[in-house]
Design a protein around this motif. Structure first.
Motif, mmCIF file in Angstrom:
data_model
loop_
_atom_site.group_PDB
_atom_site.id
_atom_site.type_symbol
_atom_site.label_atom_id
_atom_site.label_comp_id
_atom_site.label_asym_id
_atom_site.label_seq_id
_atom_site.Cartn_x
_atom_site.Cartn_y
_atom_site.Cartn_z
ATOM 1 N N TRP A 31 0.850 -1.195 0.000
ATOM 2 C CA TRP A 31 0.000 0.000 0.000
ATOM 3 C C TRP A 31 0.881 1.239 0.000
ATOM 4 O O TRP A 31 1.726 1.410 0.875
ATOM 5 N N VAL A 36 0.524 -0.338 -9.149
ATOM 6 C CA VAL A 36 0.176 -1.557 -9.878
ATOM 7 C C VAL A 36 -0.009 -1.324 -11.370
ATOM 8 O O VAL A 36 0.090 -2.249 -12.166
ATOM 9 N N GLY A 68 -2.413 -6.711 2.433
ATOM 10 C CA GLY A 68 -2.674 -6.409 1.029
ATOM 11 C C GLY A 68 -1.432 -6.410 0.151
ATOM 12 O O GLY A 68 -1.529 -6.238 -1.061
ATOM 13 N N SER A 70 0.376 -8.740 -1.052
ATOM 14 C CA SER A 70 0.288 -9.693 -2.163
ATOM 15 C C SER A 70 -0.606 -9.164 -3.277
ATOM 16 O O SER A 70 -0.319 -9.374 -4.461
ATOM 17 N N ASP A 71 -1.680 -8.460 -2.923
ATOM 18 C CA ASP A 71 -2.574 -7.892 -3.943
ATOM 19 C C ASP A 71 -1.848 -6.875 -4.813
ATOM 20 O O ASP A 71 -2.027 -6.861 -6.029
ATOM 21 N N PHE A 72 -1.048 -6.027 -4.209
ATOM 22 C CA PHE A 72 -0.347 -4.993 -4.964
ATOM 23 C C PHE A 72 0.696 -5.608 -5.895
ATOM 24 O O PHE A 72 0.795 -5.225 -7.058
ATOM 25 N N TYR A 74 0.848 -8.775 -6.997
ATOM 26 C CA TYR A 74 0.172 -9.554 -8.029
ATOM 27 C C TYR A 74 -0.484 -8.623 -9.051
ATOM 28 O O TYR A 74 -0.479 -8.893 -10.245
ATOM 29 N N GLY A 75 -1.001 -7.491 -8.592
ATOM 30 C CA GLY A 75 -1.580 -6.495 -9.489
ATOM 31 C C GLY A 75 -0.571 -6.012 -10.524
ATOM 32 O O GLY A 75 -0.909 -5.784 -11.689
ATOM 33 N N LYS A 94 2.393 -13.565 2.576
ATOM 34 C CA LYS A 94 2.075 -12.523 1.584
ATOM 35 C C LYS A 94 2.891 -12.721 0.312
ATOM 36 O O LYS A 94 2.370 -12.626 -0.798
ATOM 37 N N THR A 97 1.659 -15.910 -1.604
ATOM 38 C CA THR A 97 0.439 -15.677 -2.367
ATOM 39 C C THR A 97 0.748 -14.988 -3.687
ATOM 40 O O THR A 97 0.283 -15.408 -4.743
ATOM 41 N N ALA A 98 1.550 -13.938 -3.652
ATOM 42 C CA ALA A 98 1.889 -13.194 -4.873
ATOM 43 C C ALA A 98 2.647 -14.081 -5.858
ATOM 44 O O ALA A 98 2.352 -14.081 -7.062
#
Length: 144
Positions: A31, A36, A68, A70-72, A74-75, A94, A97-98
């Motif tokens: 974050w 991304v 979050g 991993s979300d960033f 992976y994004g 984390k 996951t990515a």
């Protein structure tokens, strides 16, 4: 190639990737740390603020920040701007996951005497074998 130019960790995903290392000894925040849409490091005060992780061999100790992360990262992959491979001193959930979602090579969990953040330099050309768990430094950066 000398044995000291090959680091051995845990195979953690993917097959093979080669590229120039980007070594972030303090990792990168998810974050407010990475864009991304571009893969550019946006974290204020980061040594590589303004630099893209796209197609690099990203060498980091692990994730940093919220769940979050991993979300960033992976994004970045979803938008075509993720690293070619990850080299992680220690795997955490984390990062795992990515890496799994992105499907890129990764080597992690190195012994204490083989800390990749200390032994690899930004600009070194490296080969990551995610099946064998090896990171080979093929060419050293001319930068000190």
């Amino acid at each position: 190639m000398a044995k000291s130019d090959i680091l051995c960790g845990r195979p953690s995903g993917g097959k093979l990737a080669e590229g120039y290392a980007l070594v972030c000894k303090n990792s990168i925040m998810g974050w407010n740390g990475i864009d991304v849409e571009t893969g550019i490091i946006t974290e204020k005060g980061h040594p590589y603020q303004g630099i893209s992780i796209e197609n690099t061999i990203l060498v980091i100790p692990g994730s940093r920040g919220s769940i979050g992360w991993s979300d960033f990262f992976y994004g970045c992959h979803l938008n075509g701007h993720g690293p070619a491979a990850y080299v992680l001193t220690k795997m955490d959930s984390k990062c795992g996951t990515a890496v799994v979602m992105a499907g890129v090579p990764c080597v992690s969990d190195f012994p204490e005497d083989q800390d990749p953040c200390e032994l690899i330099r930004t600009g070194d050309y490296v080969k990551v074998n995610g099946e064998k768990g090896t990171v080979e430094i093929l060419e050293r950066s001319v930068r000190a």
